[in-house]
Design a protein around this motif. Sequence first.
Motif, PDB file in Angstrom:
ATOM      1  N   VAL A 139      24.166  -0.261 -11.567  1.00  0.00           N
ATOM      2  CA  VAL A 139      22.950  -0.341 -12.378  1.00  0.00           C
ATOM      3  C   VAL A 139      22.334   1.050 -12.475  1.00  0.00           C
ATOM      4  O   VAL A 139      22.745   1.984 -11.784  1.00  0.00           O
ATOM      5  N   ALA A 140      21.345   1.198 -13.327  1.00  0.00           N
ATOM      6  CA  ALA A 140      20.653   2.475 -13.460  1.00  0.00           C
ATOM      7  C   ALA A 140      19.981   2.830 -12.130  1.00  0.00           C
ATOM      8  O   ALA A 140      19.409   1.954 -11.472  1.00  0.00           O
ATOM      9  N   PRO A 141      20.044   4.084 -11.705  1.00  0.00           N
ATOM     10  CA  PRO A 141      19.389   4.468 -10.448  1.00  0.00           C
ATOM     11  C   PRO A 141      17.918   4.059 -10.391  1.00  0.00           C
ATOM     12  O   PRO A 141      17.417   3.695  -9.321  1.00  0.00           O
ATOM     13  N   ALA A 142      17.239   4.069 -11.533  1.00  0.00           N
ATOM     14  CA  ALA A 142      15.830   3.670 -11.544  1.00  0.00           C
ATOM     15  C   ALA A 142      15.670   2.203 -11.159  1.00  0.00           C
ATOM     16  O   ALA A 142      14.681   1.822 -10.521  1.00  0.00           O
ATOM     17  N   GLU A 143      16.656   1.367 -11.521  1.00  0.00           N
ATOM     18  CA  GLU A 143      16.592  -0.054 -11.146  1.00  0.00           C
ATOM     19  C   GLU A 143      16.787  -0.218  -9.646  1.00  0.00           C
ATOM     20  O   GLU A 143      16.121  -1.056  -9.011  1.00  0.00           O
ATOM     21  N   VAL A 144      17.685   0.573  -9.071  1.00  0.00           N
ATOM     22  CA  VAL A 144      17.858   0.543  -7.616  1.00  0.00           C
ATOM     23  C   VAL A 144      16.544   0.912  -6.926  1.00  0.00           C
ATOM     24  O   VAL A 144      16.099   0.240  -5.991  1.00  0.00           O
ATOM     25  N   GLU A 145      15.910   1.961  -7.413  1.00  0.00           N
ATOM     26  CA  GLU A 145      14.668   2.420  -6.793  1.00  0.00           C
ATOM     27  C   GLU A 145      13.565   1.373  -6.930  1.00  0.00           C
ATOM     28  O   GLU A 145      12.806   1.128  -5.974  1.00  0.00           O
ATOM     29  N   THR A 146      13.470   0.744  -8.091  1.00  0.00           N
ATOM     30  CA  THR A 146      12.441  -0.277  -8.299  1.00  0.00           C
ATOM     31  C   THR A 146      12.632  -1.443  -7.335  1.00  0.00           C
ATOM     32  O   THR A 146      11.671  -1.914  -6.699  1.00  0.00           O
ATOM     33  N   LYS A 147      13.868  -1.914  -7.210  1.00  0.00           N
ATOM     34  CA  LYS A 147      14.127  -3.036  -6.307  1.00  0.00           C
ATOM     35  C   LYS A 147      13.865  -2.633  -4.863  1.00  0.00           C
ATOM     36  O   LYS A 147      13.357  -3.437  -4.067  1.00  0.00           O
ATOM     37  N   TRP A 148      14.215  -1.421  -4.523  1.00  0.00           N
ATOM     38  CA  TRP A 148      13.982  -0.937  -3.162  1.00  0.00           C
ATOM     39  C   TRP A 148      12.486  -0.867  -2.862  1.00  0.00           C
ATOM     40  O   TRP A 148      12.038  -1.296  -1.791  1.00  0.00           O
ATOM     41  N   GLN A 149      11.709  -0.377  -3.814  1.00  0.00           N
ATOM     42  CA  GLN A 149      10.261  -0.296  -3.608  1.00  0.00           C
ATOM     43  C   GLN A 149       9.654  -1.689  -3.489  1.00  0.00           C
ATOM     44  O   GLN A 149       8.787  -1.932  -2.639  1.00  0.00           O
ATOM     45  N   GLN A 150      10.103  -2.616  -4.317  1.00  0.00           N
ATOM     46  CA  GLN A 150       9.584  -3.980  -4.268  1.00  0.00           C
ATOM     47  C   GLN A 150       9.943  -4.665  -2.956  1.00  0.00           C
ATOM     48  O   GLN A 150       9.174  -5.474  -2.435  1.00  0.00           O
ATOM     49  N   SER A 151      11.104  -4.324  -2.407  1.00  0.00           N
ATOM     50  CA  SER A 151      11.545  -4.989  -1.180  1.00  0.00           C
ATOM     51  C   SER A 151      10.668  -4.635   0.005  1.00  0.00           C
ATOM     52  O   SER A 151      10.571  -5.391   0.967  1.00  0.00           O
ATOM     53  N   GLY A 152      10.005  -3.486  -0.065  1.00  0.00           N
ATOM     54  CA  GLY A 152       9.146  -3.090   1.038  1.00  0.00           C
ATOM     55  C   GLY A 152       7.953  -3.990   1.208  1.00  0.00           C
ATOM     56  O   GLY A 152       7.354  -4.046   2.285  1.00  0.00           O
ATOM     57  N   ALA A 153       7.612  -4.742   0.162  1.00  0.00           N
ATOM     58  CA  ALA A 153       6.474  -5.663   0.235  1.00  0.00           C
ATOM     59  C   ALA A 153       6.898  -7.078   0.595  1.00  0.00           C
ATOM     60  O   ALA A 153       6.078  -7.987   0.632  1.00  0.00           O
ATOM     61  N   SER A 154       8.196  -7.278   0.865  1.00  0.00           N
ATOM     62  CA  SER A 154       8.687  -8.618   1.185  1.00  0.00           C
ATOM     63  C   SER A 154       8.170  -9.064   2.540  1.00  0.00           C
ATOM     64  O   SER A 154       7.969  -8.248   3.444  1.00  0.00           O
ATOM     65  N   PRO A 155       7.927 -10.358   2.721  1.00  0.00           N
ATOM     66  CA  PRO A 155       7.481 -10.849   4.028  1.00  0.00           C
ATOM     67  C   PRO A 155       8.552 -10.636   5.082  1.00  0.00           C
ATOM     68  O   PRO A 155       9.740 -10.612   4.776  1.00  0.00           O
ATOM     69  N   ASN A 156       8.129 -10.460   6.299  1.00  0.00           N
ATOM     70  CA  ASN A 156       9.060 -10.226   7.397  1.00  0.00           C
ATOM     71  C   ASN A 156       9.634 -11.555   7.869  1.00  0.00           C
ATOM     72  O   ASN A 156       9.103 -12.219   8.736  1.00  0.00           O
ATOM     73  N   SER A 157      10.741 -11.955   7.260  1.00  0.00           N
ATOM     74  CA  SER A 157      11.404 -13.198   7.641  1.00  0.00           C
ATOM     75  C   SER A 157      12.887 -13.016   7.489  1.00  0.00           C
ATOM     76  O   SER A 157      13.370 -12.041   6.916  1.00  0.00           O
ATOM     77  N   LYS A 158      13.655 -13.978   7.984  1.00  0.00           N
ATOM     78  CA  LYS A 158      15.110 -13.884   7.901  1.00  0.00           C
ATOM     79  C   LYS A 158      15.599 -13.945   6.458  1.00  0.00           C
ATOM     80  O   LYS A 158      16.715 -13.534   6.164  1.00  0.00           O
ATOM     81  N   LEU A 159      14.785 -14.486   5.573  1.00  0.00           N
ATOM     82  CA  LEU A 159      15.195 -14.608   4.179  1.00  0.00           C
ATOM     83  C   LEU A 159      14.635 -13.481   3.321  1.00  0.00           C
ATOM     84  O   LEU A 159      14.793 -13.481   2.113  1.00  0.00           O
ATOM     85  N   ALA A 160      13.985 -12.517   3.964  1.00  0.00           N
ATOM     86  CA  ALA A 160      13.395 -11.418   3.213  1.00  0.00           C
ATOM     87  C   ALA A 160      14.480 -10.477   2.703  1.00  0.00           C
ATOM     88  O   ALA A 160      15.613 -10.485   3.160  1.00  0.00           O
ATOM     89  N   SER A 161      14.099  -9.642   1.757  1.00  0.00           N
ATOM     90  CA  SER A 161      15.011  -8.641   1.224  1.00  0.00           C
ATOM     91  C   SER A 161      15.514  -7.727   2.339  1.00  0.00           C
ATOM     92  O   SER A 161      14.795  -7.397   3.285  1.00  0.00           O
ATOM     93  N   LYS A 162      16.761  -7.327   2.209  1.00  0.00           N
ATOM     94  CA  LYS A 162      17.350  -6.399   3.174  1.00  0.00           C
ATOM     95  C   LYS A 162      17.309  -4.956   2.669  1.00  0.00           C
ATOM     96  O   LYS A 162      17.666  -4.037   3.414  1.00  0.00           O
ATOM     97  N   LEU A 163      16.906  -4.755   1.428  1.00  0.00           N
ATOM     98  CA  LEU A 163      16.975  -3.417   0.851  1.00  0.00           C
ATOM     99  C   LEU A 163      16.077  -2.438   1.600  1.00  0.00           C
ATOM    100  O   LEU A 163      16.442  -1.271   1.798  1.00  0.00           O
ATOM    101  N   HIS A 164      14.909  -2.907   2.023  1.00  0.00           N
ATOM    102  CA  HIS A 164      13.957  -1.994   2.653  1.00  0.00           C
ATOM    103  C   HIS A 164      14.421  -1.520   4.027  1.00  0.00           C
ATOM    104  O   HIS A 164      13.832  -0.616   4.600  1.00  0.00           O
ATOM    105  N   THR A 165      15.459  -2.126   4.561  1.00  0.00           N
ATOM    106  CA  THR A 165      15.990  -1.696   5.863  1.00  0.00           C
ATOM    107  C   THR A 165      16.931  -0.503   5.721  1.00  0.00           C
ATOM    108  O   THR A 165      17.449  -0.005   6.726  1.00  0.00           O
ATOM    109  N   HIS A 166      17.169  -0.057   4.487  1.00  0.00           N
ATOM    110  CA  HIS A 166      18.058   1.077   4.224  1.00  0.00           C
ATOM    111  C   HIS A 166      17.310   2.152   3.443  1.00  0.00           C
ATOM    112  O   HIS A 166      16.363   1.860   2.715  1.00  0.00           O
TER     113      HIS A 166
END
Length: 320
Positions: free
Chosen positions: A185-212
């Motif tokens: 995908v476009a690098p900007a889409e990767v960055e957008t999803k990564w930024q959004q993942s940082g606001a995910s709740p801390n649960s086992k089903l939360a996004s894993k992107l923010h851990t990288h």
Amino acid sequence: MTSTPDAPLGSRIIDDKSPICVPFILDRLAQYRKQAADAGSAAPARPFVVGINGVQGVGKTTLVQTLYETLQDREGLETLVVSIDDFYLTHADQNALAAAHPDNALVQVRGEPGTHDTALLTSFFDAVCSSTPTHVPEYDKARFSGKGDRAAPTPEKPGRLVNGPGQPPLQVVIVEGWCVAFRAVAPAEVETKWQQSGASPNSKLASKLHTHKLEHLLFVNKKLADYDAAVTNRIDALIHLDAEQTPYVYDWRREQEAALRQARGTGMTDEQVEQFVDAYYPAYELFSDGVRRGIFGEDKGRQLRLIVGKDRRVKESIVL
């Protein structure tokens, strides 16, 4: 037919997918052959390539087996099944990749795009699509205490030969795997999803992107672009087994390993399963939406998406 290394072992998989997928593939194959006939060819210039994408445990192996039996035995078409897993880097090359990027957890073990041998993928499909003799690679996940390695061909065991002397040429190739048909995908889409993942709740089903780190995700995305020419652009029809909720993959994989422990006395613990799936999950988050939208653009009718519930039963089918 080659074996699929991560075959589901549980008895809960219900094959309600084949009755939908088999007619779809046969129809697409008929149209593929008609196009060749309309162009004045007695047969298509290359094999019909079917891609099958689905998260681990969704039921790919059961479907692939039925498709193979239908095409090979009932339709009399010389058919080959290959798994994207058999194109993982050798143990030595994987170690070299990990050492070159020591702080990138996404490439420390096999799994993410970038840990496959795209040169081998390209040369293999070049040979298959030109009806040239070639050997089918095989990856042994049990080697090196589960880290895995590609089986090295020897004069005594060179591997399975296809399109060889005296063999009928391949007419259908099925390539299956968890990341088959993923596109960068476009690098900007990767960055957008990564930024959004940082606001995910801390649960086992939360996004894993923010851990990288973002640059590590962008590295995987860049590597995935090499898969287009190697295999993705050669796919003529795609079946997408799409989990209604991607986190189902954790439960499905736990069920597989529990069945493995019961049957063979060995298998990953639930904690090990979670760590294992975590290594793949960022790619699901980044690239699954592209498959859901359809990989063929305006060329409609070539992709079948089956939305599968927690019980692995089909809830909806969509032709894209």
